[in-house]
Design a protein around this motif. Structure first.
Motif, PDB file in Angstrom:
ATOM      1  N   GLN A   1     -11.889 -50.409   8.412  1.00 24.23           N
ATOM      2  CA  GLN A   1     -12.690 -51.614   8.559  1.00 24.23           C
ATOM      3  C   GLN A   1     -13.196 -51.707   9.992  1.00 24.23           C
ATOM      4  O   GLN A   1     -12.449 -51.472  10.940  1.00 24.23           O
ATOM      5  CB  GLN A   1     -11.860 -52.846   8.240  1.00 24.23           C
ATOM      6  N   LEU A   2     -14.472 -52.027  10.142  1.00 26.72           N
ATOM      7  CA  LEU A   2     -15.057 -52.187  11.462  1.00 26.72           C
ATOM      8  C   LEU A   2     -15.332 -53.654  11.714  1.00 26.72           C
ATOM      9  O   LEU A   2     -15.758 -54.379  10.813  1.00 26.72           O
ATOM     10  CB  LEU A   2     -16.365 -51.400  11.579  1.00 26.72           C
ATOM     11  N   ILE A   3     -15.093 -54.086  12.951  1.00 27.21           N
ATOM     12  CA  ILE A   3     -15.398 -55.450  13.367  1.00 27.21           C
ATOM     13  C   ILE A   3     -16.498 -55.353  14.403  1.00 27.21           C
ATOM     14  O   ILE A   3     -16.336 -54.680  15.422  1.00 27.21           O
ATOM     15  CB  ILE A   3     -14.163 -56.146  13.973  1.00 27.21           C
ATOM     16  N   TYR A   4     -17.623 -56.008  14.151  1.00 29.28           N
ATOM     17  CA  TYR A   4     -18.762 -55.949  15.054  1.00 29.28           C
ATOM     18  C   TYR A   4     -18.851 -57.243  15.845  1.00 29.28           C
ATOM     19  O   TYR A   4     -18.745 -58.322  15.273  1.00 29.28           O
ATOM     20  CB  TYR A   4     -20.067 -55.773  14.272  1.00 29.28           C
TER      21      TYR A   4
ATOM     22  N   GLU B   1      -7.874 -49.281  17.170  1.00 36.22           N
ATOM     23  CA  GLU B   1      -8.631 -48.889  18.363  1.00 36.22           C
ATOM     24  C   GLU B   1      -9.767 -49.877  18.567  1.00 36.22           C
ATOM     25  O   GLU B   1     -10.335 -50.389  17.606  1.00 36.22           O
ATOM     26  CB  GLU B   1      -9.207 -47.488  18.178  1.00 36.22           C
ATOM     27  N   ILE B   2     -10.092 -50.115  19.823  1.00 31.31           N
ATOM     28  CA  ILE B   2     -11.256 -50.912  20.174  1.00 31.31           C
ATOM     29  C   ILE B   2     -12.211 -50.002  20.930  1.00 31.31           C
ATOM     30  O   ILE B   2     -11.806 -49.312  21.855  1.00 31.31           O
ATOM     31  CB  ILE B   2     -10.865 -52.129  21.039  1.00 31.31           C
ATOM     32  N   ILE B   3     -13.461 -50.006  20.494  1.00 29.77           N
ATOM     33  CA  ILE B   3     -14.485 -49.198  21.164  1.00 29.77           C
ATOM     34  C   ILE B   3     -15.492 -50.149  21.794  1.00 29.77           C
ATOM     35  O   ILE B   3     -16.064 -50.997  21.108  1.00 29.77           O
ATOM     36  CB  ILE B   3     -15.199 -48.258  20.177  1.00 29.77           C
ATOM     37  N   VAL B   4     -15.682 -50.002  23.088  1.00 30.87           N
ATOM     38  CA  VAL B   4     -16.588 -50.856  23.851  1.00 30.87           C
ATOM     39  C   VAL B   4     -17.746 -50.000  24.350  1.00 30.87           C
ATOM     40  O   VAL B   4     -17.550 -48.851  24.751  1.00 30.87           O
ATOM     41  CB  VAL B   4     -15.846 -51.493  25.055  1.00 30.87           C
TER      42      VAL B   4
ATOM     43  N   PRO C   1      -5.262 -49.358  21.944  1.00 27.18           N
ATOM     44  CA  PRO C   1      -6.058 -48.480  22.803  1.00 27.18           C
ATOM     45  C   PRO C   1      -7.530 -48.892  22.813  1.00 27.18           C
ATOM     46  O   PRO C   1      -8.079 -49.320  21.798  1.00 27.18           O
ATOM     47  CB  PRO C   1      -5.881 -47.093  22.185  1.00 27.18           C
ATOM     48  N   VAL C   2      -8.145 -48.756  23.990  1.00 24.26           N
ATOM     49  CA  VAL C   2      -9.562 -49.082  24.168  1.00 24.26           C
ATOM     50  C   VAL C   2     -10.270 -47.850  24.706  1.00 24.26           C
ATOM     51  O   VAL C   2      -9.791 -47.212  25.644  1.00 24.26           O
ATOM     52  CB  VAL C   2      -9.743 -50.256  25.159  1.00 24.26           C
TER      53      VAL C   2
END
Length: 64
Positions: free
Chosen positions: A2-5, A23-26, A48-49
């Protein structure tokens, strides 16, 4: 997976408890108080980011 935008939805999800966030991708270069808050919360919860190019994030979200 699942992705959170978006910053606000992600902040709300983290505040509710990590609920399986892996994971969080910024976006590279993204700054501001909300991003700082996300990074702090992620650090305290052991999430983790990583930073990626905006084009990578656009690809994940199905954008151009």
């Amino acid at each position: 997976m699942q992705l959170i935008y978006g910053v606000k939805p992600l902040l709300e999800r983290i505040k509710q408890g990590d609920q399986g966030i892996k994971e969080i991708i910024v976006a590279m270069g993204r700054k501001g108080p909300a991003i700082d808050n996300i990074l702090l919360l992620a650090s305290t919860k052991g999430i983790p980011v990583t930073s990626k190019d905006k084009s990578y994030l656009d690809h994940l979200s199905g954008g151009s």
